[in-house]
Design a protein around this motif. Sequence first.
Motif, PDB file in Angstrom:
ATOM      1  N   ARG A  27      -7.082   1.367  -0.679  1.00  0.00           N
ATOM      2  CA  ARG A  27      -6.699   0.636  -0.146  1.00  0.00           C
ATOM      3  C   ARG A  27      -5.527   1.032   0.544  1.00  0.00           C
ATOM      4  NH1 ARG A  27      -7.126  -3.703  -4.727  1.00  0.00           N
ATOM      5  NH2 ARG A  27      -9.360  -3.696  -5.082  1.00  0.00           N
ATOM      6  N   SER A  28      -3.884   1.460   0.269  1.00  0.00           N
ATOM      7  CA  SER A  28      -3.030   1.637   1.241  1.00  0.00           C
ATOM      8  C   SER A  28      -3.139   2.967   2.599  1.00  0.00           C
ATOM      9  CB  SER A  28      -2.542   2.732   0.650  1.00  0.00           C
ATOM     10  OG  SER A  28      -3.014   3.557   0.415  1.00  0.00           O
ATOM     11  N   PHE A  29      -4.412   2.364   2.425  1.00  0.00           N
ATOM     12  CA  PHE A  29      -4.591   2.966   3.828  1.00  0.00           C
ATOM     13  C   PHE A  29      -4.943   2.036   5.291  1.00  0.00           C
ATOM     14  CE2 PHE A  29      -6.899   5.413   7.459  1.00  0.00           C
ATOM     15  CZ  PHE A  29      -7.816   4.701   8.391  1.00  0.00           C
ATOM     16  N   ARG A  30      -4.913   0.311   5.470  1.00  0.00           N
ATOM     17  CA  ARG A  30      -4.694  -0.754   5.789  1.00  0.00           C
ATOM     18  C   ARG A  30      -3.564  -0.493   6.731  1.00  0.00           C
ATOM     19  NH1 ARG A  30      -8.067  -4.348   1.564  1.00  0.00           N
ATOM     20  NH2 ARG A  30      -9.878  -3.800   1.121  1.00  0.00           N
ATOM     21  N   SER A  31      -2.443  -0.029   5.615  1.00  0.00           N
ATOM     22  CA  SER A  31      -0.993  -0.118   5.728  1.00  0.00           C
ATOM     23  C   SER A  31       0.048   0.841   6.672  1.00  0.00           C
ATOM     24  CB  SER A  31      -0.095  -0.836   4.629  1.00  0.00           C
ATOM     25  OG  SER A  31      -0.280   0.421   4.036  1.00  0.00           O
ATOM     26  N   TYR A  32      -1.097   1.601   7.006  1.00  0.00           N
ATOM     27  CA  TYR A  32      -0.791   2.916   7.924  1.00  0.00           C
ATOM     28  C   TYR A  32      -1.118   2.935   8.951  1.00  0.00           C
ATOM     29  CZ  TYR A  32      -0.016   4.906   3.141  1.00  0.00           C
ATOM     30  OH  TYR A  32       0.146   4.814   1.798  1.00  0.00           O
ATOM     31  N   SER A  33      -0.477   3.774   9.853  1.00  0.00           N
ATOM     32  CA  SER A  33      -0.644   4.073  11.249  1.00  0.00           C
ATOM     33  C   SER A  33      -1.785   5.240  11.592  1.00  0.00           C
ATOM     34  CB  SER A  33       0.738   4.862  11.675  1.00  0.00           C
ATOM     35  OG  SER A  33       1.959   3.612  12.113  1.00  0.00           O
ATOM     36  N   ALA A  34      -2.711   5.120  12.161  1.00  0.00           N
ATOM     37  CA  ALA A  34      -3.319   6.589  11.994  1.00  0.00           C
ATOM     38  C   ALA A  34      -3.216   6.911  13.708  1.00  0.00           C
ATOM     39  CB  ALA A  34      -4.538   5.583  11.320  1.00  0.00           C
ATOM     40  N   ALA A  35      -3.469   8.045  13.423  1.00  0.00           N
ATOM     41  CA  ALA A  35      -4.426   8.706  14.520  1.00  0.00           C
ATOM     42  C   ALA A  35      -5.394  10.025  14.339  1.00  0.00           C
ATOM     43  CB  ALA A  35      -3.053   9.741  14.465  1.00  0.00           C
ATOM     44  N   TRP A  36      -5.625  10.805  15.970  1.00  0.00           N
ATOM     45  CA  TRP A  36      -6.314  11.475  16.064  1.00  0.00           C
ATOM     46  C   TRP A  36      -5.505  12.514  16.805  1.00  0.00           C
ATOM     47  CZ3 TRP A  36     -11.292  12.275  13.815  1.00  0.00           C
ATOM     48  CH2 TRP A  36     -12.273  11.016  13.498  1.00  0.00           C
ATOM     49  N   PHE A  37      -5.943  13.693  16.115  1.00  0.00           N
ATOM     50  CA  PHE A  37      -5.221  14.821  16.809  1.00  0.00           C
ATOM     51  C   PHE A  37      -6.273  16.356  17.031  1.00  0.00           C
ATOM     52  CE2 PHE A  37      -0.857  14.859  15.949  1.00  0.00           C
ATOM     53  CZ  PHE A  37      -0.724  13.938  14.878  1.00  0.00           C
ATOM     54  N   ARG A  38      -5.834  17.044  18.026  1.00  0.00           N
ATOM     55  CA  ARG A  38      -6.763  17.960  17.410  1.00  0.00           C
ATOM     56  C   ARG A  38      -6.848  19.401  18.607  1.00  0.00           C
ATOM     57  NH1 ARG A  38      -9.390  16.190  24.381  1.00  0.00           N
ATOM     58  NH2 ARG A  38      -7.393  16.648  25.475  1.00  0.00           N
ATOM     59  N   ARG A  39      -7.337  20.316  17.824  1.00  0.00           N
ATOM     60  CA  ARG A  39      -6.799  22.003  18.048  1.00  0.00           C
ATOM     61  C   ARG A  39      -8.313  22.694  18.925  1.00  0.00           C
ATOM     62  NH1 ARG A  39      -4.272  24.136  13.647  1.00  0.00           N
ATOM     63  NH2 ARG A  39      -2.357  23.666  13.944  1.00  0.00           N
ATOM     64  N   ALA A  40      -7.872  22.775  19.401  1.00  0.00           N
ATOM     65  CA  ALA A  40      -8.538  23.537  20.730  1.00  0.00           C
ATOM     66  C   ALA A  40      -8.360  25.377  20.423  1.00  0.00           C
ATOM     67  CB  ALA A  40      -8.356  24.077  22.157  1.00  0.00           C
ATOM     68  N   VAL A  71      -9.802   3.256  17.685  1.00  0.00           N
ATOM     69  CA  VAL A  71     -10.216   1.281  17.061  1.00  0.00           C
ATOM     70  C   VAL A  71     -10.035   1.868  15.680  1.00  0.00           C
ATOM     71  CG1 VAL A  71     -11.929   0.252  17.037  1.00  0.00           C
ATOM     72  CG2 VAL A  71     -11.326   0.781  18.597  1.00  0.00           C
ATOM     73  N   ARG A  72      -9.771   1.355  14.829  1.00  0.00           N
ATOM     74  CA  ARG A  72      -9.867   1.403  13.510  1.00  0.00           C
ATOM     75  C   ARG A  72     -10.100  -0.072  13.024  1.00  0.00           C
ATOM     76  NH1 ARG A  72      -3.926   1.793  11.324  1.00  0.00           N
ATOM     77  NH2 ARG A  72      -4.643   2.165   9.457  1.00  0.00           N
ATOM     78  N   ASP A  73     -11.230   0.346  11.770  1.00  0.00           N
ATOM     79  CA  ASP A  73     -11.800  -1.554  11.162  1.00  0.00           C
ATOM     80  C   ASP A  73     -10.668  -1.780   9.558  1.00  0.00           C
ATOM     81  OD1 ASP A  73     -12.806  -3.459   9.662  1.00  0.00           O
ATOM     82  OD2 ASP A  73     -14.488  -3.010  10.579  1.00  0.00           O
ATOM     83  N   ASN A  74      -9.697  -2.651   9.737  1.00  0.00           N
ATOM     84  CA  ASN A  74      -9.057  -2.324   7.702  1.00  0.00           C
ATOM     85  C   ASN A  74     -10.028  -2.802   7.379  1.00  0.00           C
ATOM     86  OD1 ASN A  74      -6.941  -1.150   8.875  1.00  0.00           O
ATOM     87  ND2 ASN A  74      -5.751  -2.689   9.133  1.00  0.00           N
ATOM     88  N   ALA A  75     -11.309  -3.734   7.262  1.00  0.00           N
ATOM     89  CA  ALA A  75     -11.711  -3.866   5.949  1.00  0.00           C
ATOM     90  C   ALA A  75     -12.702  -3.605   5.821  1.00  0.00           C
ATOM     91  CB  ALA A  75     -12.566  -5.217   6.576  1.00  0.00           C
ATOM     92  N   LYS A  76     -13.009  -2.248   6.780  1.00  0.00           N
ATOM     93  CA  LYS A  76     -13.671  -1.087   6.279  1.00  0.00           C
ATOM     94  C   LYS A  76     -13.339   0.739   6.104  1.00  0.00           C
ATOM     95  CE  LYS A  76     -18.221  -3.106   9.280  1.00  0.00           C
ATOM     96  NZ  LYS A  76     -18.429  -2.779   9.984  1.00  0.00           N
TER      97      LYS A  76
END
Length: 118
Positions: A27-40, A71-76
């Motif tokens: 459940r704590s995911f809802r309160s965190y910043s989140a990101a996408w990274f990539r490595r080529a 896009v994030r969906d904290n409920a899901k």
Amino acid sequence: QVQLVESGGGLVQAGGSLRLSCAASGRSFRSYSAAWFRRAPGKQRELVAEISWTGAAPVYADSVKGRFTIVRDNAKRTLNLEMNDVRLDDEAVYYCAAQKIGAQYHYWGQGTQVTVAS
């Protein structure tokens, strides 16, 4: 504790679209910043996009601005990356990350491969 599992990677034609998804446990995911990274191959990992816990004020790398949307969906408890007008240099392993502490992200997914065909 948060676990992150990416999906949606695969082969895409240059100019095409792809959606990456990240499913988070905890459940704590809802309160965190989140990101996408990539490595080529042969390159350092780079930030693609990040988003606050509220979903406001997303930040994008210059190379993907106007083409990718985070896009994030904290409920899901999901974090998506909509990739449009994909280019050859978008080919990389894409990673989902959560909980920014200082300048570092604490939780990471295992990555999903995006391959771009010309």
